[in-house]
Design an enzyme around this catalytic site. Structure first.
Site: not given
Length: 299
Positions: A235, A269
Site C-alpha cells: 500500500k 492480506r
C-alpha cells in the site's frame, strides 16, 4: 508464555470454521492472498484480469500455502462506475473454478449485496466488504448464509475522490467506534459473532500518518474481540514511509504484516504468497505455536 511486546487477543470465538477450513486464531495467523480481476488494480496493473490468468493465480496461491484467496472485480480507489452485472462476470467464474479445484477459503471483495449473494452460492465462504456494511442489504445477505463477513473501516463511498483530505481528531477512537457500530449492525441482522472479522482499513480514506498511527494502535481494534484482518500489502503508506515505488515494497509489506501480527492481527492480506506465508509461519514458530519443520542444528 508469550514474549513481552506481543499482543495475544482475547477473542470471543477464536476457533472458526470458514469455508471448508477450521482456524484456531489463538494460535494461528492466516494469510489471505489477493487476486484482482480488474484492469486497473493499483499493484498488478491488470496482470490477472484475463480469466485464465486469474484462475491460475488463485490456484497457485492455494498451492503456495495461502489459507484463503480474496477475489475482487472492482478496486476501491477512484475510477468509473462498474455495473453489477460486469462485476459478477468478473468474479463468479474465478470463484466457481477455484472452488472446483481447491478447498482453500474463498472470499469475494465486494460492497454489492447481489455480488456477495451470487459468490456465496458459487462457493465463497467470506464476504470482504470494504465499506463496512454501508448497504444494509449486505448484512441480510450474509445472515442468510453460512459466510463470514469482514467489516472494514472506511468513511466514503468506493470509487469516488474524497472531497477534502481525510481528518480525524483521534484515528484510533474513530476506527474503533465505527467498527463497533457496524458490528452491532451485523449482530442485529442475525450474523453471529463467530462469523465476524474486522479490518481497520489501512490507507482507506486515510493518509500515511493516519495509517502508521492506526497500525501502532492496532491493539485497540484487537480489543473488540474479533479476529483482525490487516490489509497492508504494497500500500501507499508503505511506499511513502520508505520512498519506494510500486513493485519495490515487498520488504516493507512483510515488516508491517509482522508488526501487525505481533500487535494482535490474525489475518494478513498479502500479494506475495510464498514470502508472506513464510513470514507468518516464522511468527508462529517463534511464539511456540508451530514446531520447526526440522530441528537438526547442533543436535
Amino acid at each position: 508464555m508469550t514474549a513481552p511486546g506481543w499482543v495475544v487477543p482475547e477473542l470471543r470465538e477464536p476457533v472458526r470454521t470458514i469455508g471448508g477450513r477450521t482456524f484456531d486464531f489463538d494460535h494461528r495467523i492466516a494469510v489471505m492472498a489477493i487476486v484482482n480481476r480488474t484492469p486497473d488494480s493499483f499493484h498488478d496493473r491488470g496482470a490477472t484480469f484475463a480469466l485464465d490468468r486469474a484462475v491460475e493465480a488463485a490456484v497457485r496461491a492455494a498451492e503456495q500455502g495461502a489459507d484463503w484467496v480474496d477475489i475482487g472485480g472492482v478496486k476501491f480507489a477512484p475510477g468509473p462506475e462498474l455495473p453489477a452485472r460486469e462485476e459478477l462476470d468478473r468474479v463468479l467464474p474465478v470463484v466457481t473454478q477455484l472452488a472446483q479445484q481447491s478447498d482453500v477459503v474463498i472470499s469475494v471483495d465486494t460492497f454489492r449485496p447481489e455480488v456477495a449473494e451470487a459468490a456465496i452460492a458459487a462457493g465463497a465462504g467470506v464476504v470482504n466488504d470494504t465499506t463496512g456494511l454501508s448497504d444494509p442489504r449486505m448484512a441480510a445477505v450474509v445472515a442468510d448464509s453460512d459466510a463470514t463477513v469482514v467489516i472494514t473501516h472506511s468513511t466514503a463511498p468506493p470509487r469516488q475522490e474524497l472531497p477534502v483530505p481525510p481528518h480525524y481528531e483521534d484515528i484510533g477512537r474513530a476506527v474503533v467506534d465505527f467498527l463497533r457500530e457496524r458490528v452491532d449492525r451485523a449482530l442485529a441482522a442475525g450474523i453471529p459473532e463467530s462469523r465476524i472479522v474486522v479490518d481497520p482499513g489501512h490507507d482507506l480514506n486515510k493518509n500515511t500518518v493516519h495509517t502508521l498511527e492506526l497500525t501502532r494502535r492496532l491493539p485497540e481494534v484487537v480489543a473488540l474481540g474479533y479476529p483482525v484482518l490487516a490489509a497492508v500489502s504494497n500500500k501507499d503508506f508503505v511506499g511513502e514511509s520508505l520512498g519506494r515505488p510500486r513493485g519495490e515494497r515487498l520488504a516493507g509489506s512483510l515488516a508491517v504484516a509482522t508488526v501487525s501480527a505481533m500487535l494482535g492481527a490474525r489475518i494478513v492480506r498479502m500479494h506475495d504468497v510464498v514470502e508472506s506465508v513464510d513470514a507468518m509461519r516464522m511468527v508462529e514458530a517463534t511464539l511456540g505455536w508451530r514446531a520447526p519443520v526440522e530441528a537438526r542444528h547442533n543436535t
